[in-house]
Design a protein around this motif. Structure first.
Motif, PDB file in Angstrom:
ATOM      1  N   ASN A 135       0.846  -1.189   0.000  1.00  0.00           N
ATOM      2  CA  ASN A 135       0.000   0.000   0.000  1.00  0.00           C
ATOM      3  C   ASN A 135       0.884   1.243   0.000  1.00  0.00           C
ATOM      4  OD1 ASN A 135      -1.845   2.161   0.898  1.00  0.00           O
ATOM      5  ND2 ASN A 135      -3.269   0.478   1.273  1.00  0.00           N
ATOM      6  N   PRO A 136       0.613   2.205  -0.879  1.00  0.00           N
ATOM      7  CA  PRO A 136       1.452   3.416  -0.894  1.00  0.00           C
ATOM      8  C   PRO A 136       1.340   4.240   0.386  1.00  0.00           C
ATOM      9  CG  PRO A 136      -0.455   3.655  -2.348  1.00  0.00           C
ATOM     10  CD  PRO A 136      -0.416   2.225  -1.933  1.00  0.00           C
ATOM     11  N   ASN A 137       0.252   4.051   1.147  1.00  0.00           N
ATOM     12  CA  ASN A 137       0.057   4.793   2.396  1.00  0.00           C
ATOM     13  C   ASN A 137       0.375   3.925   3.607  1.00  0.00           C
ATOM     14  OD1 ASN A 137      -1.061   7.057   0.919  1.00  0.00           O
ATOM     15  ND2 ASN A 137      -2.956   5.879   0.744  1.00  0.00           N
ATOM     16  N   TRP A 138       1.320   2.995   3.458  1.00  0.00           N
ATOM     17  CA  TRP A 138       1.555   2.012   4.521  1.00  0.00           C
ATOM     18  C   TRP A 138       2.066   2.666   5.801  1.00  0.00           C
ATOM     19  CZ3 TRP A 138       6.355   1.313   6.708  1.00  0.00           C
ATOM     20  CH2 TRP A 138       7.448   1.870   6.026  1.00  0.00           C
ATOM     21  N   HIS A 155     -11.192   0.940  -2.233  1.00  0.00           N
ATOM     22  CA  HIS A 155     -10.360  -0.258  -2.085  1.00  0.00           C
ATOM     23  C   HIS A 155      -9.442  -0.441  -3.297  1.00  0.00           C
ATOM     24  CE1 HIS A 155     -11.705  -1.920   1.678  1.00  0.00           C
ATOM     25  NE2 HIS A 155     -12.974  -1.847   1.323  1.00  0.00           N
ATOM     26  N   ASN A 156      -9.960  -0.169  -4.476  1.00  0.00           N
ATOM     27  CA  ASN A 156      -9.160  -0.370  -5.683  1.00  0.00           C
ATOM     28  C   ASN A 156      -7.953   0.565  -5.735  1.00  0.00           C
ATOM     29  OD1 ASN A 156     -10.860  -2.405  -6.571  1.00  0.00           O
ATOM     30  ND2 ASN A 156     -12.105  -1.042  -7.845  1.00  0.00           N
ATOM     31  N   LYS A 157      -8.118   1.767  -5.280  1.00  0.00           N
ATOM     32  CA  LYS A 157      -6.986   2.696  -5.278  1.00  0.00           C
ATOM     33  C   LYS A 157      -6.203   2.662  -3.964  1.00  0.00           C
ATOM     34  CE  LYS A 157      -9.552   6.866  -3.897  1.00  0.00           C
ATOM     35  NZ  LYS A 157      -9.917   8.231  -4.303  1.00  0.00           N
ATOM     36  N   LYS A 158      -6.515   1.651  -3.107  1.00  0.00           N
ATOM     37  CA  LYS A 158      -5.800   1.411  -1.853  1.00  0.00           C
ATOM     38  C   LYS A 158      -5.802   2.650  -0.969  1.00  0.00           C
ATOM     39  CE  LYS A 158      -2.879  -2.241  -3.749  1.00  0.00           C
ATOM     40  NZ  LYS A 158      -1.507  -2.754  -3.949  1.00  0.00           N
ATOM     41  N   ASP A 159      -6.982   3.207  -0.830  1.00  0.00           N
ATOM     42  CA  ASP A 159      -7.146   4.357   0.056  1.00  0.00           C
ATOM     43  C   ASP A 159      -7.116   3.887   1.505  1.00  0.00           C
ATOM     44  OD1 ASP A 159      -7.431   6.934   0.738  1.00  0.00           O
ATOM     45  OD2 ASP A 159      -9.391   7.254  -0.185  1.00  0.00           O
ATOM     46  N   ALA A 160      -6.688   4.753   2.390  1.00  0.00           N
ATOM     47  CA  ALA A 160      -6.571   4.411   3.809  1.00  0.00           C
ATOM     48  C   ALA A 160      -7.809   4.881   4.564  1.00  0.00           C
ATOM     49  CB  ALA A 160      -5.321   5.046   4.407  1.00  0.00           C
ATOM     50  N   ASP A 161      -8.233   4.079   5.528  1.00  0.00           N
ATOM     51  CA  ASP A 161      -9.356   4.426   6.400  1.00  0.00           C
ATOM     52  C   ASP A 161      -8.819   5.281   7.540  1.00  0.00           C
ATOM     53  OD1 ASP A 161     -11.543   4.619   8.024  1.00  0.00           O
ATOM     54  OD2 ASP A 161     -11.993   2.473   8.091  1.00  0.00           O
ATOM     55  N   VAL A 162      -9.205   6.556   7.565  1.00  0.00           N
ATOM     56  CA  VAL A 162      -8.659   7.495   8.547  1.00  0.00           C
ATOM     57  C   VAL A 162      -9.683   7.878   9.610  1.00  0.00           C
ATOM     58  CG1 VAL A 162      -7.006   8.440   6.896  1.00  0.00           C
ATOM     59  CG2 VAL A 162      -9.275   9.476   7.085  1.00  0.00           C
ATOM     60  N   ILE A 163     -10.785   7.141   9.693  1.00  0.00           N
ATOM     61  CA  ILE A 163     -11.831   7.443  10.672  1.00  0.00           C
ATOM     62  C   ILE A 163     -11.929   6.292  11.663  1.00  0.00           C
ATOM     63  CG2 ILE A 163     -14.255   8.023  11.036  1.00  0.00           C
ATOM     64  CD1 ILE A 163     -12.717  10.123   9.491  1.00  0.00           C
ATOM     65  N   THR A 164     -11.953   6.612  12.942  1.00  0.00           N
ATOM     66  CA  THR A 164     -12.124   5.629  14.010  1.00  0.00           C
ATOM     67  C   THR A 164     -13.286   6.055  14.890  1.00  0.00           C
ATOM     68  OG1 THR A 164      -9.763   5.102  14.017  1.00  0.00           O
ATOM     69  CG2 THR A 164     -11.023   4.478  15.968  1.00  0.00           C
ATOM     70  N   SER A 179      -8.520  10.262   1.011  1.00  0.00           N
ATOM     71  CA  SER A 179      -8.711  11.269  -0.026  1.00  0.00           C
ATOM     72  C   SER A 179      -9.863  12.211   0.295  1.00  0.00           C
ATOM     73  CB  SER A 179      -8.961  10.588  -1.372  1.00  0.00           C
ATOM     74  OG  SER A 179     -10.083   9.725  -1.300  1.00  0.00           O
ATOM     75  N   SER A 180     -10.772  11.800   1.183  1.00  0.00           N
ATOM     76  CA  SER A 180     -11.912  12.637   1.565  1.00  0.00           C
ATOM     77  C   SER A 180     -11.719  13.270   2.932  1.00  0.00           C
ATOM     78  CB  SER A 180     -13.194  11.790   1.578  1.00  0.00           C
ATOM     79  OG  SER A 180     -13.408  11.140   0.351  1.00  0.00           O
ATOM     80  N   CYS A 181     -10.497  13.248   3.444  1.00  0.00           N
ATOM     81  CA  CYS A 181     -10.262  13.704   4.813  1.00  0.00           C
ATOM     82  C   CYS A 181     -10.628  15.168   4.997  1.00  0.00           C
ATOM     83  CB  CYS A 181      -8.799  13.460   5.183  1.00  0.00           C
ATOM     84  SG  CYS A 181      -8.414  13.807   6.904  1.00  0.00           S
TER      85      CYS A 181
END
Length: 744
Positions: A237-240, A283-292, A582-584
């Motif tokens: 993942n590029p955002n690893w 998921h296809n662009k391997k976006d990161a989940d930034v919400i908890t 990307s929507s942060c």
């Protein structure tokens, strides 16, 4: 159990955990625990074991012959296979040879007899044997002295017990080795049952401990394997780096999400947040989940940041609301804590309003209208349908039946400042104020309904004609505010008893999303942002009695005026957020908007007073040379209260947009009036032409009337042309103002 028959140094038979039976020497007797410690020589070393006394007596019945004890009821014992039965002719002692040699390389019968008679070790051990046991064996041999038997058939019953089988004599008194009968008392099985009921030995406990450690070790290895798989996915993942930091942050949290068992709290203004799941595109662009969502009222946004030296880090921003729904929450759970408490309000002569707010593509239409399967929507799972079902449940309750209420529904959308009826072929409607300053939507149809299915049919029909388009966030985006109203009226007087307004707001597009778009898209974005600002101020005014409600600032708040000014009004806002990195930025704007609405709610300690932060319309800082219409006055108030969100250039742009919309309505109305007037003039001209067909028509009257018709036409068209010219100039002003906007 009496252990007096057992002595230290005695040679007894024991059974190993793998089923093997061999001799061992008693090295200790523990009467407190009814256990015996034995030792034997195996594979060049001495080994020991603690065994229950009952197991010793079961394998050595000659010990019980000295002190008889009540035997258990006879039970059939399954005969062991011949391969596991020790030889009856003679068994080498464990002290003479290792057991593995005994089983694998057992000697022939003749050699066994020789070893048995001549082994000095065997004789040495027998010297220490119990005298009672020896006398018992001697008596048994004397009893069988008169019977001619072979050397193998002279083995005593003690030897038969050690070999766990008995010899059955034939009719001549000679033992027949082919006819072997099982032991009648089943000592092995009885001993195992007794042993299970007693305290387990230390060796068994040690085996269990080893087994448990082995299982724990395997579980840890499996967890490490799964973690390695995740690490491989993380490395691709590029955002690893951000994902690793988010994972470490979550490991320190205690999660307690909202469930159906939690209690519903009543608020006049309720603000909730719902996080949608990651979609296929993210998921296809391997976006990161930034919400908890750690618990039922908190949201954490992991905003990715980069320092000057290119070091990456997270800025964790926390928000608190009345309720927080994670990605696993269903529409039913969201409805239970948001819109359901408002249903009872409309039966008590109140006005209830529920908004779904958020970025385009965050799930507003999914929450309000229902689940999507492709482009098809299941309207039975949305807040609209769930609220309608509860309305009919309340309607049939005894305390509400006597009120004689009828239910009707209306469904309209507000697109770019214009109102369209979704239940009447998308007819354009006009919003006017009557003499009592009540806002009326002229021409809006109300459809009477008697059950939930009729409501669902209306919702489906309205959703199919709702305006949508393609934006930077969603290919199928709702570009209008959809307002679905459930209205209760008295059957006799047809007066409004209560009204429940459910609003699916358009996406809260930011200015940069429409900065380079065409005029129509700019007008859409400007109207959406303006209506959201006005909506926020109107909701805040509910907690400030006596404050001015700027409902004229937008068409949305204008049609919902009665929901903000009533004493018995309740509002719920559901802020929808997208989890992708990307929507942060859009997510933070949504949460700040919702937080701004709630922080000045009733009872909040930050309130400075009932009118704190509100300026009457007459005190707005407006230049004296500018005469403001009511809508511009409310717009100026919005900009005053939201200086951090609305710049001077943005305010100018909104003001130009207001004037543009007003001029557009005037031009359209004048054009419509001109067409109707032209039809009348054409009819007069036709009659005038018919007059000229007469032989002796009055030429002077003809010229006079024709000149009058032409003058009226010229005057009407000239006025329309002047307004069109002004409208064209206003369009140019709008384009200039949009280019001068500076983002805050």
């Amino acid at each position: 159990m009496d252990l007096s028959a057992m002595k230290v140094g005695m040679n007894v038979d024991i059974q190993r955990s793998d089923g093997r039976v061999h001799s061992a020497c008693v090295s200790g007797i523990n009467k407190a625990t009814d256990s015996v410690t034995v030792e034997w020589f195996e594979k060049g070393e001495t080994k020991g074991k603690e065994i229950e006394a009952s197991a010793i007596f079961a394998l050595n019945p000659e010990l019980q012959a000295v002190i008889p004890e009540p035997a258990p009821a006879p039970a059939p014992v399954k005969q062991l296979p011949p391969s596991k039965l020790p030889s009856a002719r003679g068994r080498p002692s464990s002290a003479r040879q290792p057991l593995n040699h005994v089983q694998q390389n057992s000697p022939k019968p003749n050699s066994a007899r020789a070893n048995k008679n001549n082994s000095p070790q065997r004789n040495a051990i027998n010297k220490h044997s119990s005298p009672q046991r020896n006398s018992n064996i001697a008596g048994q041999k004397n009893g069988n002295a008169g019977t001619p038997t072979s050397r193998g058939e002279e083995v005593s019953s003690a030897s038969s017990a050690r070999s766990r089988h008995s010899m059955v004599p034939n009719e001549n008194g000679v033992g027949d080795r082919d006819n072997v009968a099982p032991l009648p008392a089943g000592p092995v099985q009885n001993a195992s049952k007794i042993a299970q009921s007693r305290r387990r030995s230390n060796v068994v406990k040690k085996v269990d401990e080893i087994k448990k450690n082995r299982e724990d070790r395997r579980a840890k290895q499996e967890a490490v394997k799964e973690q390695r798989i995740k690490d491989v996915d993380l490395a691709n993942n590029p955002n690893w780096e951000f994902l690793q930091m988010i994972r470490e942050y979550k490991e320190e949290l205690d999660f307690s999400p909202l469930t159906n068992a939690d209690q519903v709290r009543n608020h006049q203004i309720s603000v909730c947040v719902r996080k949608r799941p990651m979609n296929k595109k993210e998921h296809n662009k391997k976006d990161a989940d930034v919400i908890t969502v750690p618990n039922k009222d908190n949201i954490v946004v992991h905003e990715p940041k980069t320092k000057v030296d290119l070091t990456k880090y997270l800025e964790n921003q926390c928000f608190r609301f009345d309720y927080a729904f994670d990605e696993s929450s269903s529409n039913e759970l969201v409805y239970k804590f948001t819109a359901k408490p408002l249903v009872e309000t409309i039966f008590n002569r109140g006005m209830a309003t529920c908004f779904a707010y958020g970025q385009t593509g965050s799930g507003k239409t999914h929450t309000m209208g229902g689940n999507f399967n492709g482009k098809n929507q299941d309207v039975t799972k949305g807040v609209y349908a769930l609220a309608a079902a509860d309305v009919f449940k309340f309607l049939h309750k005894p305390e509400h039946k006597k009120k004689e209420l009828s239910v009707s529904c209306s469904f309209f959308e507000i697109y770019s400042g214009k109102v369209f009826d979704l239940l009447n072929k998308k007819t354009k409607l006009r919003v006017l104020e009557d003499g009592k300053q009540q806002v009326q939507v002229v021409g809006l149809q109300e459809k009477p309904v008697s059950n939930t299915n009729e409501v669902l049919n209306l919702i489906s029909a309205g959703n199919t004609v709702r305006t949508s388009g393609t934006t930077s966030a969603n290919n199928h985006s709702s570009r209008s505010h959809a307002v679905f109203q459930i209205i209760l009226r008295t059957k006799k007087a047809r007066r409004v008893h209560g009204k429940f307004s459910l609003i699916d707001l358009a996406g809260n597009e930011r200015g940069k999303d429409t900065q380079s778009s065409n005029r129509q898209t700019r007008m859409e974005g400007a109207e959406i942002n303006k209506s959201l600002l006005a909506l926020k101020e109107c909701i805040r005014s509910l907690g400030h009695k006596g404050a001015h409600v700027p409902f004229r600032a937008s068409k949305l708040t204008q049609v919902l005026r009665d929901s903000f000014i009533g004493d018995n009004s309740r509002t719920c806002m559901i802020a929808m957020i997208s989890p992708g990195m990307s929507s942060c930025e859009h997510t933070l704007n949504t949460l700040r908007y919702a937080d701004r609405v709630k922080e000045l709610g009733p009872g909040d300690p930050s309130d400075g007073g009932p009118n704190d932060g509100f300026i009457p319309a007459s005190e707005n800082p407006v230049s004296p040379e500018r005469s403001l219409s009511p809508s511009n006055s409310d717009l100026a108030m919005l900009c005053t209260h939201n200086e951090e969100e609305v710049s001077v250039e943005m305010y100018t742009f909104h003001e130009v947009m207001n004037q543009l919309q007003e001029m557009e309505e005037q031009v359209v109305d004048d054009h419509r009036h001109c067409l109707e007037e032209s039809k009348q003039l054409i009819a007069e001209e036709e009659r005038l032409m018919e007059m000229t067909d007469e032989v002796d028509y009055d030429v002077e009257e003809y010229v006079t009337r024709l000149d009058d018709i032409l003058g009226r036409k010229i005057e009407m068209l000239s006025m329309l042309r002047d307004k069109v010219s002004n409208f064209r100039g206003q369009l140019q002003e709008e384009e200039k103002a949009s280019k001068n906007i500076k983002r805050p």
